[in-house]
Structure formats: C-alpha cells, structure tokens
Enzyme design. Sequence first.
Site, PDB file in Angstrom:
ATOM      1  N   TYR A 185      32.142  39.715  36.835  1.00  0.00           N
ATOM      2  CA  TYR A 185      33.474  39.214  36.506  1.00  0.00           C
ATOM      3  C   TYR A 185      34.459  39.804  37.498  1.00  0.00           C
ATOM      4  O   TYR A 185      34.515  41.030  37.668  1.00  0.00           O
ATOM      5  CB  TYR A 185      33.850  39.621  35.079  1.00  0.00           C
TER       6      TYR A 185
ATOM      7  N   LYS B 268      42.671  49.151  37.472  1.00  0.00           N
ATOM      8  CA  LYS B 268      42.384  50.130  36.418  1.00  0.00           C
ATOM      9  C   LYS B 268      42.826  51.549  36.785  1.00  0.00           C
ATOM     10  O   LYS B 268      44.018  51.874  36.737  1.00  0.00           O
ATOM     11  CB  LYS B 268      40.901  50.051  36.049  1.00  0.00           C
TER      12      LYS B 268
ATOM     13  N   ASP C 217      33.860  44.683  44.702  1.00  0.00           N
ATOM     14  CA  ASP C 217      34.850  44.667  43.621  1.00  0.00           C
ATOM     15  C   ASP C 217      34.726  45.996  42.875  1.00  0.00           C
ATOM     16  O   ASP C 217      33.880  46.148  42.001  1.00  0.00           O
ATOM     17  CB  ASP C 217      34.599  43.478  42.692  1.00  0.00           C
TER      18      ASP C 217
HETATM   19  P1  KE4 Z   1      42.306  42.419  35.640  1.00  0.00           P
HETATM   20  O1  KE4 Z   1      42.878  41.141  36.234  1.00  0.00           O
HETATM   21  O2  KE4 Z   1      41.875  42.237  34.197  1.00  0.00           O
HETATM   22  O3  KE4 Z   1      43.215  43.620  35.845  1.00  0.00           O
HETATM   23  O4  KE4 Z   1      40.992  42.764  36.468  1.00  0.00           O
HETATM   24  C1  KE4 Z   1      39.974  41.799  36.584  1.00  0.00           C
HETATM   25  C2  KE4 Z   1      38.648  42.479  36.909  1.00  0.00           C
HETATM   26  C3  KE4 Z   1      38.158  42.377  38.199  1.00  0.00           C
HETATM   27  N1  KE4 Z   1      36.991  42.972  38.539  1.00  0.00           N
HETATM   28  C4  KE4 Z   1      36.282  43.701  37.648  1.00  0.00           C
HETATM   29  C5  KE4 Z   1      34.993  44.347  38.077  1.00  0.00           C
HETATM   30  C6  KE4 Z   1      36.745  43.846  36.316  1.00  0.00           C
HETATM   31  O5  KE4 Z   1      36.010  44.564  35.430  1.00  0.00           O
HETATM   32  C7  KE4 Z   1      37.948  43.222  35.945  1.00  0.00           C
HETATM   33  C8  KE4 Z   1      38.500  43.302  34.533  1.00  0.00           C
HETATM   34  N2  KE4 Z   1      37.692  43.982  33.605  1.00  0.00           N
HETATM   35  C9  KE4 Z   1      37.741  43.481  32.255  1.00  0.00           C
HETATM   36  C10 KE4 Z   1      36.852  44.387  31.403  1.00  0.00           C
HETATM   37  N3  KE4 Z   1      35.489  44.106  31.620  1.00  0.00           N
HETATM   38  C11 KE4 Z   1      39.121  43.369  31.754  1.00  0.00           C
HETATM   39  C12 KE4 Z   1      39.258  43.358  30.267  1.00  0.00           C
HETATM   40  C13 KE4 Z   1      40.031  42.140  29.830  1.00  0.00           C
HETATM   41  O6  KE4 Z   1      39.793  41.044  30.389  1.00  0.00           O
HETATM   42  O7  KE4 Z   1      40.879  42.317  28.912  1.00  0.00           O
END
Ligand code: KE4
Length: 435
Positions: free
Chosen positions: A152, A275, A247
């Site tokens: 993701y 994060k 990523d």
């Molecule tokens: P954000 O756009 O949510 O800040 O980041 C996206 C993203 C990109 N790459 C990786 C490896 C990530 O894990 C994420 C976001 N992680 C999820 C949790 N697995 C966000 C939680 C959510 O969607 O509320």
Amino acid sequence: MIDGVVEAVAGDRRARLLERAEAVLPGGVNSPVRSFRAVGGRPLVIAGGSGARVTDVNGKSYVDYVLSYGPLVLGHAHPEVVDAISATARNGTGFGATTELEIELAELVRELVPSVEMLRMTNSGTEATMSAIRLARGFTGRDVVVKFEGNYHGHGDVLLVSAGSGAATQGQPDSAGVPRGAVADTVVLPYNDLDAVREYFSGHGGNVAAVIVEPVAGNMGCVPPAAGFLPGLRELTTRHGALLVFDEVMTGFRVAPGGAQQLYAVTPDLSCFGKVIGGGLPVGAFGGRRDVMELLAPLGPVYQAGTLSGNPVAMAAGLATVRTALRTGCHRRLEELGRRWETGMRQATADAPVSVHRVGSMLGLFFTESPPTDFASASGTDTDAFRRFFRHLLARGIHLAPSPFEAGFLSGAHTPADVDRTCEIAADWLTREYR
Ligand code: KE4
C-alpha cells in the site's frame, strides 16, 4: 455491578459520539481502516494518550500497538515533542515561505539516509509516493510503474491497485472511481517473487519508469523481504535504466535510524517517508538522487506543490521525534522490546498454527501454519481467528490495529512488563480458543 453501571453510562458517551461521527463522517471515521469493519463491533473513540497507552472516552486504557499507525516511536505525547510543537506554534503556525525548521529536518534526513541528496516535504505518505512516481516518469520519460500486490502506497490513483492496508481490509484492492487510464501503466507483481520481476523486465524493462516497493511489507500484515529480493530489484532496475523507489513511509526512521535501506544495505534512487518524520503530525517527504530531484519545479519540468508542505509546527514535531529517538538510543530499545515480544509470542503460540513475524519494532501475527511471504498467502490466513483474537485482547486492554492486514508497532515508552502481559493474554486466548 458498579463497573457495569459506570460502563453503561460512560458507554452512552461513546455511543453518542459515534452517532454524531456517523452522521457527518462516512463510516464515522476519517480513514477506513479505523472502522472496525474487519473485526466487528464499533470503533474506539479515543480521549487521549500518554506514553505506551491510550484512553478511550469511556475511561478505559489500553497498551497501544497502533501508535497512530506508526509515527509515534517515542510513544504518545512525549514532552520534548509537545514542547517543540507548542513553542513553534507560539511563533506562528505557517508562512507560505521557507523556515529554518524545514531546512534542519531535510538536513537531518540527508545525514541519516545518505541516498537522499535532496528532499521535498509533503503532507502525507500518499503525496510522497504519488509525487515520486510522477518524478520517476518525468526523469526516465517512461510510463510503466511496477508495484507489488498487497503493498500500500497511499490512495493516489496510480498506485491504488491491488493495494494492502485499508483497501485490502475492505476487500476492495482496486477502488471505484479510479479510471482505467490512470492505472493502464501500473503493473502489479507478487511480492517477494524476483523471478516474476525478472520475467517482466526481460520483455518490458525498457518501458519501466520505476519499481516501487515496501522494503518491509507492513500493509498485508508484517511480511519481511525474502533474501535477495531487494538486491535483485536493485540489480534489475539499474540494468534496465528504471528507478528503484523504496516506500519507507512505515519503515523509515523506525526499523533503523537510516530505515530499511540501512538495515538491508540496498540503496534506492528515491525514497518516500511519512509517519515518524512528522512525529504524529501530517508530514510526508520524498527524496533521493540530486540529478533526479532537480527535475522538480521550480528547477525543472515536474510539477509538485503543497500549501502546508514543510509546515514549521509539523517540522518541529518531526525534528523533536527523530532527534530525541537518536539521543536516547530509542532504536536499541525498540530492538530489545521487539525481540522480547517475538520470543514471548513464539512461546505463547508454540504448537499452535500461528506465524510470528518481526522486523525491529514492526510486528505481525498470522493465523496459519506456514509464514506468509506475499499477499496471496497473507490473505489466505484465518482472518476470523484474527477477529476473535483482536476482540479478546481489546477487552483486556490491548489495542491492536483492527485488521489482519496491518502491522503492529512498539515505542520507546513500552515496557518489558507491557510486552510480557500482552504475550500472557495472547497465550491465554490461544490455549483456550485456538489449538
Ligand atoms: P498516508 O497518506 O496515509 O500518510 O501514507 C500512505 C502510506 C504510504 N506508504 C506506506 C508504506 C504506508 O503504510 C502508508 C499508510 N499506512 C497506513 C497504515 N497501514 C495508513 C493508515 C490509514 O490509512 O489510516
């Protein structure tokens, strides 16, 4: 009896808040994975957090392994982070102009992650990855992007294909509303399958702008890279003139001070962060080779922008978090706690069909005999067992992410006693319910 009455009265407060939430926020949440749909019941409403614990509006506290989905390596409301945020905010919350804080944070990232010669701040991991892909396409003049099933990279159209995390949890790896054209050049291959990548490149390598990968998969549960997988991606992308994009939104500044690229000694061309770099405030970033980054506007033809990118208050939170983690030896403590958790969980799950995964302070449990290595095997695990396990632990004050396709996280504020108690409660459930 009293507890029951207190709970009933307090419970109304949670129910009332959820009713209000569901009336104005789709599903009552601002991000789908928080919805508890994968585990049943209604989501928590959190009143606050401190250290390794969060407290819900009913007054119940939990040892927290979600930690805002990864940012809080120091734990909740660390005094140095809170002080940095409040002191910075008193000086103004943003100016639409460069501040020293964003320079300092970019310099700190460059120091910790040598592959990052230049950096651009964003407001989320999604912005970081979608911008990195646009930049890779602009730099190479090619269109094809290779990603991996169950990885993701946020909800940007181009990468919201066979995604993990909330997309997988909802059972909709491909989202409605993404036009066919947006993903026509997105190729999805199985994670950890270097032969599949080799085969694709043998016929199409010259069309590939970038391969983007979670160097440790944290959005199908926690699935480490197979030996040779990351070095193999590096060799193939170099040979075919494609960019390798790590990523590190989840792994960055967590699995090691220099992220997964330090841990596995593989150097990508571009890296994406989020994060931890924001310490719990909205921050993402992407960076890497200077010759690539200099194609970004205003220097070059690849446009990318953000009203609040590099926001001083968010920069202050990220600086305080990373600096404090480095100064206090947080990563050593995370490794010690992670090892304790792994040992305890392996003992708790001995002779039960459970697979325990860990990379540093990224944690994963799968209810299956053989350790999953990709999304197909991860999604074939006993997700109903996860649901029951999740509810058993939640009732006993242990807060996990409400999905089998998320990783768990430790912070420097967790104690050996927290970890031991978690393993004891897990062992109790496994003994009574799952052997
Ligand atoms: P954000 O756009 O949510 O800040 O980041 C996206 C993203 C990109 N790459 C990786 C490896 C990530 O894990 C994420 C976001 N992680 C999820 C949790 N697995 C966000 C939680 C959510 O969607 O509320």
